[in-house]
Design a protein around this motif. Structure first.
Motif, PDB file in Angstrom:
ATOM      1  N   HIS A   1      -6.998 -40.893  79.995  1.00  0.00           N
ATOM      2  CA  HIS A   1      -7.186 -40.216  81.178  1.00  0.00           C
ATOM      3  C   HIS A   1      -6.279 -40.218  81.945  1.00  0.00           C
ATOM      4  O   HIS A   1      -5.463 -39.078  82.396  1.00  0.00           O
ATOM      5  CB  HIS A   1      -8.454 -40.045  81.707  1.00  0.00           C
ATOM      6  CG  HIS A   1      -9.785 -39.424  81.095  1.00  0.00           C
ATOM      7  ND1 HIS A   1      -9.552 -38.496  80.386  1.00  0.00           N
ATOM      8  CD2 HIS A   1     -10.921 -40.063  80.413  1.00  0.00           C
ATOM      9  CE1 HIS A   1     -10.684 -37.959  79.601  1.00  0.00           C
ATOM     10  NE2 HIS A   1     -11.341 -38.888  79.722  1.00  0.00           N
TER      11      HIS A   1
ATOM     12  N   GLU B   1      -2.867 -38.949  80.400  1.00  0.00           N
ATOM     13  CA  GLU B   1      -3.115 -37.417  80.209  1.00  0.00           C
ATOM     14  C   GLU B   1      -2.547 -36.942  81.542  1.00  0.00           C
ATOM     15  O   GLU B   1      -1.820 -35.982  81.735  1.00  0.00           O
ATOM     16  CB  GLU B   1      -4.348 -37.008  79.981  1.00  0.00           C
ATOM     17  CG  GLU B   1      -4.550 -36.974  78.529  1.00  0.00           C
ATOM     18  CD  GLU B   1      -5.892 -36.720  77.984  1.00  0.00           C
ATOM     19  OE1 GLU B   1      -6.364 -36.703  76.850  1.00  0.00           O
ATOM     20  OE2 GLU B   1      -6.931 -36.638  78.926  1.00  0.00           O
ATOM     21  N   ASP B   2      -3.075 -37.580  82.822  1.00  0.00           N
ATOM     22  CA  ASP B   2      -2.642 -37.214  84.198  1.00  0.00           C
ATOM     23  C   ASP B   2      -1.246 -37.087  84.490  1.00  0.00           C
ATOM     24  O   ASP B   2      -0.676 -36.430  85.127  1.00  0.00           O
ATOM     25  CB  ASP B   2      -3.582 -37.708  85.363  1.00  0.00           C
ATOM     26  CG  ASP B   2      -5.083 -37.248  85.246  1.00  0.00           C
ATOM     27  OD1 ASP B   2      -5.416 -36.228  84.403  1.00  0.00           O
ATOM     28  OD2 ASP B   2      -6.026 -38.265  85.591  1.00  0.00           O
TER      29      ASP B   2
END
Ligand SMILES: Nc1ncnc2c1ncn2[C@@H]1O[C@H](COP(=O)(O)OP(=O)(O)O)[C@@H](O)[C@H]1O
Ligand SMILES: O=C(O)C[C@@H](O)[C@H](O)C(=O)COP(=O)(O)O
Length: 311
Positions: free
Chosen positions: A141, A144-145
């Protein structure tokens, strides 16, 4: 009256495990060294003069204090919340007579969250930190950010003992390959997940998943680098007397990130320039990486060189 703020210095973020390598050699008392592939990359970058933050997970036990001292000695910044494990993970590295190492792990990888430092052109992830849950999901995550702003570097550094199913290991690796701009993998990683396919073909196939630059290392063998613009470059490893190969690939990765940084090819805005890197620049970067990795294998443990050793 105007107040001028100094620009924030660029900082690399490395996310992944820190642990204690317990290095065991035939007929010798085991020796303990701080290790963990991502932590080794953070140290390698710091020794090359880069500001580095490490988001990691270890305890405040005696092993954790060894890690604290090791990171502090090279000025690596430890992300807040990294020291809350109930105990520090260990890897028993069995080093054979030829210097090659095999690992047995006692691991906890549960980092709760990641925050990205300001002015961060590159995030490096990989190894157990991207393959062991619950932490691996947090890393994915975070990547992805941050990929809208930073170059993503990835090294699968697969440990078959912990990932006994090659197809599952490949699926995990390829989730990160799809998010990465730069991938460095060893021929052993690629052979394992390729299950009989030519490692170079597995590497080339990864370019179709999105990275701009993929690099395969192979112990004393050639380094192969391929780019999404169709360039292929091959470089020889340096001839050195081997103490052990612990941390060789990690020091190579630190050299690769550092070289791309110097060439102005990091940061999401430079993705297209990275894709179009020219052969002269890539050759020079890879040659320096093999020098860095050669120095690392010439001495015991993951002990990458400092800038003043490279002149
Ligand atoms: N026996 C060796 N002699 C000289 N250089 C080596 C040797 N083993 C590793 N290296 C250097 O370290 C780099 C990374 O090695 P490799 O073993 O592929 O990585 P990993 O540690 O990820 O398995 C190689 O490209 C090479 O430059
Ligand atoms: O994190 C690991 O997998 C084990 C580490 O303790 C070890 O330091 C290591 O990974 C060395 O990595 P290499 O560069 O692939 O030799």
């Amino acid at each position: 009256m105007t107040t001028e703020q100094a620009p924030t210095q660029s900082t690399a973020l490395v996310i992944g495990e820190s642990l204690i390598d317990i290095v065991s050699r035939p007929e010798q008392t085991p020796v303990e060294h701080p290790g963990g592939s991502p932590m080794n990359v953070a140290i390698g970058l710091a020794r090359l003069g880069r500001r580095v933050e490490l988001a990691t997970w270890y305890g405040s036990d005696e092993h954790g204090r060894l890690i604290d001292d090791h990171l502090a000695a090279d000025g690596v910044i430890v992300s807040e919340g990294s020291r809350q494990a109930s105990s520090t993970s260990t890897a028993i590295a069995h080093v054979a007579a030829d210097g090659s190492a095999e690992y047995v792990f006692d691991l906890d990888w549960s980092l709760p969250s990641v925050s990205v430092p300001p002015n961060c052109p590159v995030v490096h992830v990989g190894s157990l930190g991207t393959s062991i849950d619950p932490g691996a999901e947090v890393v994915r995550h975070a990547v992805e950010d941050v990929r809208g702003a930073a170059t993503i570097s990835y090294d699968p550094n697969i440990r078959p003992d912990l990932q006994p199913d090659p197809a599952a290991a490949r699926a995990i690796a390829e989730r990160f390959v799809r998010l990465a701009d730069v991938v460095k993998a060893s021929d052993e990683d690629l052979a394992y997940i390729g299950e009989g396919a030519d490692p170079e073909e597995v590497l080339a196939g990864w370019l179709d998943l999105g990275p701009k630059l993929v690099v395969m290392t192979a112990n004393a063998g050639d380094v192969v680098a391929l780019t999404a613009s169709g360039l292929g470059v091959r470089t020889s490893a340096k001839k050195v007397e081997v103490a052990d190969t612990v941390g060789a690939g990690d020091s190579f990765t630190a050299g690769l990130i550092d070289g791309l940084w110097t060439a102005g090819l990091l940061g999401a805005d430079n993705r297209d320039a990275l894709r179009r890197i020219d052969s002269r620049t890539l050759d020079a970067i890879l040659d320096r990486c093999t020098t860095i990795a050669g120095i690392t294998v010439s001495r015991a443990g993951a002990n990458p060189p400092r800038l003043d050793e490279l002149v």
